[in-house]
Design an enzyme around this catalytic site. Structure first.
Site, PDB file in Angstrom:
ATOM      1  N   ASP A  97       1.816 -11.404   6.866  1.00 38.06           N
ATOM      2  CA  ASP A  97       2.351 -10.607   5.756  1.00 38.06           C
ATOM      3  C   ASP A  97       3.726 -10.041   6.095  1.00 38.06           C
ATOM      4  O   ASP A  97       4.411  -9.508   5.228  1.00 38.06           O
ATOM      5  CB  ASP A  97       1.385  -9.470   5.370  1.00 38.06           C
ATOM      6  N   ASN A  98       4.122 -10.158   7.353  1.00 35.64           N
ATOM      7  CA  ASN A  98       5.462  -9.717   7.746  1.00 35.64           C
ATOM      8  C   ASN A  98       6.361 -10.910   8.062  1.00 35.64           C
ATOM      9  O   ASN A  98       7.364 -10.768   8.755  1.00 35.64           O
ATOM     10  CB  ASN A  98       5.385  -8.792   8.968  1.00 35.64           C
ATOM     11  N   GLY A 109       0.809  -1.211   0.000  1.00 38.16           N
ATOM     12  CA  GLY A 109       0.000   0.000   0.000  1.00 38.16           C
ATOM     13  C   GLY A 109       0.845   1.265   0.000  1.00 38.16           C
ATOM     14  O   GLY A 109       0.379   2.344  -0.338  1.00 38.16           O
TER      15      GLY A 109
HETATM   16  P1  AMP Z   1       2.749  -2.932   7.822  1.00 34.61           P
HETATM   17  O1  AMP Z   1       2.138  -2.837   9.173  1.00 34.61           O
HETATM   18  O2  AMP Z   1       3.736  -1.840   7.518  1.00 34.61           O
HETATM   19  O3  AMP Z   1       3.267  -4.280   7.524  1.00 34.61           O
HETATM   20  O4  AMP Z   1       1.546  -2.656   6.790  1.00 34.61           O
HETATM   21  C1  AMP Z   1       0.401  -3.456   6.729  1.00 34.61           C
HETATM   22  C2  AMP Z   1      -0.341  -3.132   5.457  1.00 34.61           C
HETATM   23  O5  AMP Z   1      -0.829  -1.787   5.463  1.00 34.61           O
HETATM   24  C3  AMP Z   1       0.497  -3.268   4.205  1.00 34.61           C
HETATM   25  O6  AMP Z   1      -0.302  -3.788   3.179  1.00 34.61           O
HETATM   26  C4  AMP Z   1       0.913  -1.849   3.911  1.00 34.61           C
HETATM   27  O7  AMP Z   1       1.208  -1.654   2.552  1.00 34.61           O
HETATM   28  C5  AMP Z   1      -0.332  -1.078   4.345  1.00 34.61           C
HETATM   29  N1  AMP Z   1      -0.016   0.316   4.741  1.00 34.61           N
HETATM   30  C6  AMP Z   1       0.682   0.714   5.823  1.00 34.61           C
HETATM   31  N2  AMP Z   1       0.784   2.064   5.854  1.00 34.61           N
HETATM   32  C7  AMP Z   1       0.159   2.534   4.756  1.00 34.61           C
HETATM   33  C8  AMP Z   1      -0.059   3.843   4.209  1.00 34.61           C
HETATM   34  N3  AMP Z   1       0.376   4.946   4.811  1.00 34.61           N
HETATM   35  N4  AMP Z   1      -0.740   3.922   3.037  1.00 34.61           N
HETATM   36  C9  AMP Z   1      -1.197   2.827   2.419  1.00 34.61           C
HETATM   37  N5  AMP Z   1      -1.019   1.579   2.882  1.00 34.61           N
HETATM   38  C10 AMP Z   1      -0.345   1.420   4.028  1.00 34.61           C
HETATM   39 MG    MG Z   2       4.231  -5.322   6.227  1.00 31.92          MG
END
Ligand code: AMP
Ligand code: MG
Length: 487
Positions: A251-252, A91
């Site tokens: 996903d991580n 995202g």
């Molecule tokens: P994360 O917690 O960083 O692993 O993100 C979890 C999901 O949320 C992933 O699909 C990211 O791409 C999405 N995501 C996190 N922050 C943002 C943002 N600011 N804009 C769009 N998508 C986001």
């Molecule tokens: Mg992630």
């Protein structure tokens, strides 16, 4: 720019079935500025940026000017977030492509914070400076600690404000990873019912990350076993240094076994397996001591995603998955014991080792002893460490048993001590120090504390005078330290 800068892309992911990604370019930014560049890493990647001035580098690491051979794309994936399944995708990240390094490794070059993609949902696709610098510091510290991890190549600011708690400077991190394949990538394909694509993805993952295992029979079974084994190794290493990932969603959870996605992660100070720093982890799902169980849970979700390929008959597929997954706990137990023996300089195996190890950990919990300091003090000090904490009766008793155990081993005392010094870092990215360095960078545009911290963390096992300030546990109040998801 390619010839001059050493880019050498070969983008195998972009040749996979289209459902796995969407081609999308980074959004142009207003006024990119370099904040940090990881020169040693850029050299390892085969890049030569010496011909670029500051503004050309900023244009490169903000995606304003794309390197030749790159094929930007956002990856599709799903994931269990805090146990709940969601369809996701990059995202706020874009993979530029795969750089082939001079030593013939294939690594993803990814921007984090480079604007919206079709997977952004309600997000803005942006990232802000504090969390991107934090990922830079901690991922590089993990690498120096010898732990498998994604790396950080550069951070730029975009010149655009991003709205979070308040207005914050927008930033982009360039991340380098063996790949961005994750458990969630496979979940995504299986959920869409695309078994042919799943088969291709399994073959792709095996070839990219487990080439030595390709001929070991059923590919999905081989991959499941490989991923499980690397997760065991990785979590053991996290526990060795007191690392808490904080958001071990599927996903991580990387297929190649790297630590990935430094959001609310932090290092534990005083030893307590219940330690949680993340402000959103109310149940302690991702607490320090829960990480092995969560890794196993994630591997189980991976097995579920692979089920259609493990065997034609579902019943047999489940039996096969269960048999492989049943190996997680004994394997982890063994790996953890071996790691703790290294931390205590113990060679060979004795029946009482687990009790000896747990005796120390129980005492540390009761005394709220600092995890890193205690082990390092034992490593550096042949005698009993000086502070009054270590004059305590239970500790002295434990210390005698430990000494007796070490006296029973035939190898030199110095070998035991060297083993301990290599297993117990002197310096870790202490939360209060990371905050201090980020604070100076953000509030005063003063990068010198950040560079001093990066330097100290680049050789964490060395006994250096400069490391001393980075070895101190935080003062009172540290127990309340909280991290926030790095968005
Ligand atoms: P994360 O917690 O960083 O692993 O993100 C979890 C999901 O949320 C992933 O699909 C990211 O791409 C999405 N995501 C996190 N922050 C943002 C943002 N600011 N804009 C769009 N998508 C986001
Ligand atoms: Mg992630």
């Amino acid at each position: 720019m390619a010839a001059q800068s050493g880019w050498s892309f070969d983008n195998s992911y972009a040749r996979l079935p289209e459902m796995l990604f969407t081609r999308v370019n980074p959004v142009a930014v207003k006024e990119p500025r370099m904040v940090v560049l990881n020169r040693p890493l850029s050299r390892q990647l085969g890049l030569d940026l010496s011909g670029l001035d500051e503004s050309e580098r900023a244009a490169l690491f903000s995606g304003t000017v794309l390197p030749e051979g790159s094929e930007p794309l956002a990856q599709a994936y799903a994931g269990h977030q805090f146990g709940h399944f969601t369809m996701l995708g990059d995202g706020r990240a874009i993979v530029l492509g795969e750089q082939i390094t001079p030593d013939e490794r294939r690594v993803d070059i990814q921007f984090k914070g480079s604007g919206r993609t079709p997977y952004s949902r309600s997000g803005d696709g942006k990232a802000v400076l504090g969390p991107m610098l934090r990922e830079y510091v901690i991922s590089e510290a993990m690498h120096a600690l010898g732990i498998s991890t994604t790396r950080s190549l550069a951070v730029v600011t975009t010149g655009e404000p991003v709205f979070r708690e308040g207005m914050e400077p927008g930033a982009i991190l360039t991340r380098v990873a063996a790949s961005h394949l994750r458990v969630g990538t496979f979940q995504y394909v299986t959920m869409r019912g695309e078994h042919d694509v799943l088969r291709q993805l399994v073959d792709y993952a095996l070839e990219r990350h487990y080439p030595e295992r390709i001929d070991q029979g059923n590919p999905a079974q081989t991959l499941l076993r490989g991923v499980m084994e690397r997760q065991v190794d990785l979590i053991t290493e996290w526990l060795r240094v007191g690392f808490i990932h904080g958001v071990m969603n599927t996903d991580n959870c990387s297929i190649c076994g790297e630590t990935i996605d430094y959001g609310p992660c932090a290092f534990m100070d005083s030893y307590d397996t219940a330690t949680v720093f993340s402000s959103i982890d109310h149940q302690g799902r991702y607490a320090f001591g829960n990480q092995p169980a969560i890794a196993q849970w994630n591997c189980t979700r991976f097995a579920e995603a692979l089920l259609p390929l493990l065997h034609d008959k579902q019943e047999t597929a489940i039996e096969i998955a269960t048999e492989i997954l049943n190996d997680f706990s004994p394997r982890f137990e063994k790996s953890w014991l071996a790691m703790m023996r290294r931390k205590l300089g113990l060679f060979g195996v004795e029946e009482g080792d687990a009790d000896l190890i747990n005796g120390l950990l129980d005492w540390m919990t009761a005394q709220k002893a600092d995890y890193t300091r205690t082990f390092r003090a034992l490593a550096e000090n042949e005698g009993i460490p000086e502070t009054s904490l270590y004059q305590e009766e239970v500790f002295l008793h434990w210390h005698r048993s430990w000494q007796q155990r070490r006296e029973r081993q035939t190898s030199e005392r110095s070998a035991s001590q060297a083993c301990m010094c290599a297993a117990n870092p002197a310096a870790i990215p202490r939360n209060h120090m990371v905050e201090e360095a980020l604070g100076a960078a953000m509030e005063k545009s003063d990068l010198s504390p950040l560079h001093a911290l990066l330097d100290a963390l680049s050789a964490p096992y060395e006994d250096r005078l400069e490391l001393v300030p980075y070895q101190q546990p935080p003062g009172p109040g540290a127990a309340r330290y909280q991290t926030f998801c790095g968005t």
